[in-house]
Design a protein around this motif. Structure first.
Motif, PDB file in Angstrom:
ATOM      1  N   ASP A  76       0.769  -1.186   0.095  1.00  0.00           N
ATOM      2  CA  ASP A  76       0.002   0.010   0.070  1.00  0.00           C
ATOM      3  C   ASP A  76       0.780   1.173  -0.042  1.00  0.00           C
ATOM      4  O   ASP A  76       1.671   1.273   0.910  1.00  0.00           O
ATOM      5  N   THR A  79       0.151   4.901   2.742  1.00  0.00           N
ATOM      6  CA  THR A  79      -1.172   4.238   3.287  1.00  0.00           C
ATOM      7  C   THR A  79      -1.750   5.315   4.056  1.00  0.00           C
ATOM      8  O   THR A  79      -3.068   5.103   4.580  1.00  0.00           O
ATOM      9  N   GLY A  82      -4.246   4.156   6.695  1.00  0.00           N
ATOM     10  CA  GLY A  82      -4.488   2.600   6.533  1.00  0.00           C
ATOM     11  C   GLY A  82      -5.303   2.245   5.385  1.00  0.00           C
ATOM     12  O   GLY A  82      -5.853   0.930   5.324  1.00  0.00           O
ATOM     13  N   GLY A  85      -4.892  -0.577   2.477  1.00  0.00           N
ATOM     14  CA  GLY A  85      -3.971  -1.634   2.963  1.00  0.00           C
ATOM     15  C   GLY A  85      -4.490  -2.425   4.480  1.00  0.00           C
ATOM     16  O   GLY A  85      -4.494  -3.617   4.270  1.00  0.00           O
ATOM     17  N   LEU A  99       2.658  -2.193   4.380  1.00  0.00           N
ATOM     18  CA  LEU A  99       2.279  -0.763   4.069  1.00  0.00           C
ATOM     19  C   LEU A  99       3.336   0.296   4.106  1.00  0.00           C
ATOM     20  O   LEU A  99       4.444  -0.422   4.758  1.00  0.00           O
ATOM     21  N   GLU A 101       4.428   4.379   4.505  1.00  0.00           N
ATOM     22  CA  GLU A 101       4.509   5.832   4.703  1.00  0.00           C
ATOM     23  C   GLU A 101       5.546   6.770   5.128  1.00  0.00           C
ATOM     24  O   GLU A 101       6.287   6.158   5.827  1.00  0.00           O
ATOM     25  N   ILE A 123       4.644  -2.393   8.391  1.00  0.00           N
ATOM     26  CA  ILE A 123       4.529  -0.942   8.094  1.00  0.00           C
ATOM     27  C   ILE A 123       6.075  -0.379   7.944  1.00  0.00           C
ATOM     28  O   ILE A 123       6.699  -0.372   8.962  1.00  0.00           O
TER      29      ILE A 123
END
Length: 220
Positions: A76, A79, A82, A85, A99, A101, A123
């Motif tokens: 993702d 993200t 979220g 994802g 994920l 970010e 993540i």
């Protein structure tokens, strides 16, 4: 119709004629509560009641989930809070979802939400174009991260480093495609509309675009 948090997720699912397993409903409720708690401190979403959440975030995630094959690795891109994802990880436990970010505060928030939901989803605090340099994914998914030309520019040197990118776009996608083409960013990319669906309560259409590197043998 209730606004705010008074209406239940179950009621919103019924309104939009969506049926999910009870276990997924519980996880999605936990996710929403964690997201909305964090949203009071950090701007993660504008969809802070179940009606908006289901009609926008959940429907987008369900539509993209239908385009993914069992066992695929999915990243993702950006993200945020979220979506999609975390929802893909709940709706499709047969996928390998990660994920990414670039904003540290958002990474911390999503990590906390994932702990509350008890989801083992990695993540990465990094930009997606840096992640694909070292890890290959079958599919990248992108929603509300920027216009199409920016997405194409980010991944311009990397299209052969992953299978394809699925981008959720609204009714301006045709103009965005034209801008990306005008900037010369689609020359090496095959772009197809993979799905289209009506945004509930509007006359607008959302689309999911599939972008991948052109087969070199088919290029002129």
């Amino acid at each position: 119709m209730s606004d705010g948090h008074d209406e239940s997720l179950t009621a919103a699912l019924v309104r939009y004629e969506l049926a999910l397993p009870a276990a997924q409903v519980v996880l999605i409720e936990r996710y929403c509560q964690g997201l909305w708690d964090w949203n009071a401190k950090l701007n993660l979403t504008r969809h802070t009641d179940y009606d908006k959440f289901v009609s926008r975030d959940l429907i987008d995630s369900l539509e993209i989930s239908r385009l993914l094959e069992s066992g695929q690795s999915v990243l993702d891109v950006g993200t945020g809070g979220g979506v999609p994802g975390v929802l893909l990880a709940i709706l499709r436990p047969d996928l390998r979802v990660s994920l990414c970010e670039s904003v540290g505060k958002k990474v911390h928030a999503v990590e906390d939400i994932l702990r509350a939901v008890e989801l083992a989803v990695p993540i990465h605090h990094a930009r997606a174009e840096h992640i694909v340099e070292r890890t290959r994914y079958d599919v990248l998914v992108a929603r509300a991260v920027g216009p199409l030309w920016k997405i194409c520019k980010w991944f311009q040197p990397h299209w052969h480093a992953f299978g394809c990118l699925l981008a959720i776009k609204g009714p301006r996608w045709v103009e965005e495609r034209g801008e990306a083409r005008h900037r010369g960013l689609l020359r090496a990319i095959e772009l197809r509309k993979a799905a289209s669906y009506r945004m509930p309560g509007t006359e607008s259409e959302s689309v999911i675009l599939r972008l991948r590197a052109k087969d070199e043998a088919s290029e002129p």
